[in-house]
Design a protein around this motif. Structure first.
Motif, PDB file in Angstrom:
ATOM      1  N   GLY A 129      30.082  42.307  22.543  1.00  0.00           N
ATOM      2  CA  GLY A 129      28.791  41.707  22.833  1.00  0.00           C
ATOM      3  C   GLY A 129      27.814  42.594  23.571  1.00  0.00           C
ATOM      4  N   GLN A 130      28.143  43.864  23.735  1.00  0.00           N
ATOM      5  CA  GLN A 130      27.260  44.776  24.454  1.00  0.00           C
ATOM      6  C   GLN A 130      27.542  46.215  24.043  1.00  0.00           C
ATOM      7  OE1 GLN A 130      28.267  44.532  28.622  1.00  0.00           O
ATOM      8  NE2 GLN A 130      30.182  45.633  28.366  1.00  0.00           N
ATOM      9  N   VAL A 131      26.615  47.099  24.373  1.00  0.00           N
ATOM     10  CA  VAL A 131      26.825  48.529  24.183  1.00  0.00           C
ATOM     11  C   VAL A 131      27.567  49.059  25.403  1.00  0.00           C
ATOM     12  CG1 VAL A 131      25.703  50.771  23.944  1.00  0.00           C
ATOM     13  CG2 VAL A 131      24.778  48.791  22.740  1.00  0.00           C
ATOM     14  N   ALA A 132      28.659  49.771  25.189  1.00  0.00           N
ATOM     15  CA  ALA A 132      29.498  50.240  26.286  1.00  0.00           C
ATOM     16  C   ALA A 132      28.812  51.329  27.098  1.00  0.00           C
ATOM     17  CB  ALA A 132      30.828  50.750  25.745  1.00  0.00           C
ATOM     18  N   THR A 133      29.247  51.447  28.332  1.00  0.00           N
ATOM     19  CA  THR A 133      28.765  52.479  29.244  1.00  0.00           C
ATOM     20  C   THR A 133      29.862  53.512  29.455  1.00  0.00           C
ATOM     21  OG1 THR A 133      27.358  50.885  30.387  1.00  0.00           O
ATOM     22  CG2 THR A 133      27.849  52.944  31.548  1.00  0.00           C
ATOM     23  N   PHE A 134      29.483  54.783  29.418  1.00  0.00           N
ATOM     24  CA  PHE A 134      30.441  55.856  29.675  1.00  0.00           C
ATOM     25  C   PHE A 134      30.641  56.004  31.180  1.00  0.00           C
ATOM     26  CE2 PHE A 134      31.313  60.499  30.209  1.00  0.00           C
ATOM     27  CZ  PHE A 134      32.573  60.502  29.625  1.00  0.00           C
ATOM     28  N   LEU A 135      31.894  56.017  31.619  1.00  0.00           N
ATOM     29  CA  LEU A 135      32.273  56.090  33.024  1.00  0.00           C
ATOM     30  C   LEU A 135      31.543  55.031  33.860  1.00  0.00           C
ATOM     31  CD1 LEU A 135      32.338  59.978  33.573  1.00  0.00           C
ATOM     32  CD2 LEU A 135      34.251  58.450  33.081  1.00  0.00           C
ATOM     33  N   PRO A 136      31.777  53.760  33.553  1.00  0.00           N
ATOM     34  CA  PRO A 136      31.115  52.674  34.301  1.00  0.00           C
ATOM     35  C   PRO A 136      31.579  52.618  35.745  1.00  0.00           C
ATOM     36  CG  PRO A 136      32.855  51.797  32.900  1.00  0.00           C
ATOM     37  CD  PRO A 136      32.720  53.244  32.541  1.00  0.00           C
ATOM     38  N   THR A 137      30.668  52.234  36.617  1.00  0.00           N
ATOM     39  CA  THR A 137      30.999  52.196  38.052  1.00  0.00           C
ATOM     40  C   THR A 137      32.063  51.143  38.378  1.00  0.00           C
ATOM     41  OG1 THR A 137      29.128  50.687  38.380  1.00  0.00           O
ATOM     42  CG2 THR A 137      28.727  53.035  38.741  1.00  0.00           C
ATOM     43  N   LYS A 138      32.112  50.075  37.588  1.00  0.00           N
ATOM     44  CA  LYS A 138      33.088  49.015  37.834  1.00  0.00           C
ATOM     45  C   LYS A 138      34.429  49.264  37.142  1.00  0.00           C
ATOM     46  CE  LYS A 138      29.652  45.376  38.547  1.00  0.00           C
ATOM     47  NZ  LYS A 138      29.175  44.029  38.106  1.00  0.00           N
ATOM     48  N   GLY A 139      34.548  50.397  36.479  1.00  0.00           N
ATOM     49  CA  GLY A 139      35.805  50.723  35.819  1.00  0.00           C
ATOM     50  C   GLY A 139      35.786  50.404  34.343  1.00  0.00           C
ATOM     51  N   GLY A 140      36.780  50.914  33.626  1.00  0.00           N
ATOM     52  CA  GLY A 140      36.851  50.738  32.183  1.00  0.00           C
ATOM     53  C   GLY A 140      37.403  49.387  31.774  1.00  0.00           C
ATOM     54  N   TYR A 141      37.535  49.216  30.449  1.00  0.00           N
ATOM     55  CA  TYR A 141      37.988  47.934  29.928  1.00  0.00           C
ATOM     56  C   TYR A 141      39.496  47.762  29.982  1.00  0.00           C
ATOM     57  CZ  TYR A 141      38.862  50.466  25.482  1.00  0.00           C
ATOM     58  OH  TYR A 141      39.293  51.342  24.518  1.00  0.00           O
ATOM     59  N   ASP A 142      40.236  48.855  30.265  1.00  0.00           N
ATOM     60  CA  ASP A 142      41.695  48.734  30.354  1.00  0.00           C
ATOM     61  C   ASP A 142      42.256  49.962  31.073  1.00  0.00           C
ATOM     62  OD1 ASP A 142      44.305  47.764  29.976  1.00  0.00           O
ATOM     63  OD2 ASP A 142      43.813  46.991  27.993  1.00  0.00           O
ATOM     64  N   ALA A 143      43.566  49.980  31.229  1.00  0.00           N
ATOM     65  CA  ALA A 143      44.230  51.069  31.938  1.00  0.00           C
ATOM     66  C   ALA A 143      44.451  52.267  31.024  1.00  0.00           C
ATOM     67  CB  ALA A 143      45.574  50.565  32.483  1.00  0.00           C
ATOM     68  N   ILE A 144      44.831  53.389  31.619  1.00  0.00           N
ATOM     69  CA  ILE A 144      45.179  54.573  30.845  1.00  0.00           C
ATOM     70  C   ILE A 144      46.333  54.249  29.894  1.00  0.00           C
ATOM     71  CG2 ILE A 144      46.861  55.488  32.488  1.00  0.00           C
ATOM     72  CD1 ILE A 144      45.573  58.288  31.954  1.00  0.00           C
ATOM     73  N   PHE A 145      46.335  54.841  28.731  1.00  0.00           N
ATOM     74  CA  PHE A 145      47.297  54.608  27.657  1.00  0.00           C
ATOM     75  C   PHE A 145      47.041  53.306  26.890  1.00  0.00           C
ATOM     76  CE2 PHE A 145      49.769  57.713  30.068  1.00  0.00           C
ATOM     77  CZ  PHE A 145      50.261  58.519  29.056  1.00  0.00           C
ATOM     78  N   HIS A 146      45.999  52.584  27.252  1.00  0.00           N
ATOM     79  CA  HIS A 146      45.722  51.314  26.580  1.00  0.00           C
ATOM     80  C   HIS A 146      44.346  51.304  25.903  1.00  0.00           C
ATOM     81  CE1 HIS A 146      49.259  49.027  27.831  1.00  0.00           C
ATOM     82  NE2 HIS A 146      49.169  49.653  28.993  1.00  0.00           N
ATOM     83  N   GLY A 147      43.825  52.471  25.628  1.00  0.00           N
ATOM     84  CA  GLY A 147      42.538  52.543  24.950  1.00  0.00           C
ATOM     85  C   GLY A 147      42.637  52.180  23.479  1.00  0.00           C
ATOM     86  N   HIS A 148      41.506  51.810  22.894  1.00  0.00           N
ATOM     87  CA  HIS A 148      41.437  51.463  21.470  1.00  0.00           C
ATOM     88  C   HIS A 148      40.792  52.607  20.691  1.00  0.00           C
ATOM     89  CE1 HIS A 148      41.011  47.058  23.039  1.00  0.00           C
ATOM     90  NE2 HIS A 148      42.215  47.554  23.251  1.00  0.00           N
ATOM     91  N   VAL A 149      41.308  52.891  19.521  1.00  0.00           N
ATOM     92  CA  VAL A 149      40.747  53.944  18.672  1.00  0.00           C
ATOM     93  C   VAL A 149      39.439  53.448  18.052  1.00  0.00           C
ATOM     94  CG1 VAL A 149      41.103  55.372  16.623  1.00  0.00           C
ATOM     95  CG2 VAL A 149      43.015  54.931  18.187  1.00  0.00           C
ATOM     96  N   VAL A 150      38.409  54.274  18.125  1.00  0.00           N
ATOM     97  CA  VAL A 150      37.090  53.919  17.602  1.00  0.00           C
ATOM     98  C   VAL A 150      36.999  54.310  16.130  1.00  0.00           C
ATOM     99  CG1 VAL A 150      34.609  54.367  17.780  1.00  0.00           C
ATOM    100  CG2 VAL A 150      35.997  54.164  19.848  1.00  0.00           C
ATOM    101  N   ASP A 151      36.664  53.337  15.280  1.00  0.00           N
ATOM    102  CA  ASP A 151      36.445  53.564  13.848  1.00  0.00           C
ATOM    103  C   ASP A 151      35.024  53.164  13.498  1.00  0.00           C
ATOM    104  OD1 ASP A 151      39.079  54.432  13.339  1.00  0.00           O
ATOM    105  OD2 ASP A 151      39.771  52.360  13.179  1.00  0.00           O
TER     106      ASP A 151
END
Length: 217
Positions: A129-151
């Motif tokens: 529902g939004q455009v993501a921010t790179f290095l957001p001040t409040k932290g990312g959407y998940d922990a390390i090793f839990h990122g989603h691959v962008v297609d």
């Protein structure tokens, strides 16, 4: 083909792959799309699992999705180490340029998707529902090793209802080509395609070939 040239090829693919993904993450909301041609769209989706969104937990039901995600990422890292070793040994053995290019493409693609899986959960906030921010001040959407691959690359070349006479799928709505992929996936597919369709040329040892030619001469 030298290690320097193979490394340059890998770095170029990685840069193109990551630039395209960062651009999509910072300019598109999840599931947002634009039509480039009638048969080609930029469609932003995120893949939490393997190809076509398949997850390890779909097959091994007693582990959670998060555990399966970590296992998949670790497996990818180990696979990259193995592919890197294969590439290094192929260069030392003076294997064919085609083989080295193919392995370099596979390695670059695997590395590109690993970066997403390992770091994107920390580097970006949610794209829902939004455009993501790179290095957001409040932290990312998940922990390390839990990122989603962008297609983002989507080629719906044909869509329509299949004729009734087609077994199993007759009368159903069908889209060709449905999967959404990225530059890293293209590199992996190209490398594997070279190994499959040009197998004899790829696995030819250049030194052996030259020696055979000298004997024949």
């Amino acid at each position: 083909m030298s290690l320097k040239k193979a490394t340059l090829l890998i770095v170029i693919i990685l840069i193109i792959d990551q630039l395209s993904k960062v651009y999509i993450k910072t300019h598109f909301a999840l599931n947002e799309s634009i039509e480039v041609f009638s048969w080609f769209q930029i469609l932003f989706v995120e893949n939490e699992g393997m190809a076509w969104g398949t997850k390890i937990s779909d097959f091994i039901t007693f582990i959670s999705d998060r555990t399966a995600k970590v296992c998949l990422t670790i497996f990818r890292i180990l696979a990259v180490i193995g592919i890197g070793y294969w590439l290094n040994q192929s260069i030392k053995a003076k294997q064919s340029k085609m083989l080295i290019v193919a392995v370099s493409l596979i390695l670059a693609g695997a590395l590109g998707n690993i970066i997403d899986s390992v770091f994107y959960g920390v580097f970006f906030d949610s794209s829902a529902g939004q455009v993501a921010t790179f290095l957001p001040t409040k932290g990312g959407y998940d922990a390390i090793f839990h990122g989603h691959v962008v297609d983002m690359l989507h080629f719906p070349m044909w869509s329509g209802v299949l004729p009734d006479w087609i077994p199993f799928y007759g009368g159903q709505y069908f889209t060709f080509f449905e999967p959404v992929f990225n530059i890293a996936d293209m590199a992996i597919s190209t490398g594997i395609g070279i190994l499959i369709f040009f197998n004899k040329r790829a696995f030819r040892n250049d030194e052996v070939s030259k020696a055979q030619e000298e004997i024949i001469d």
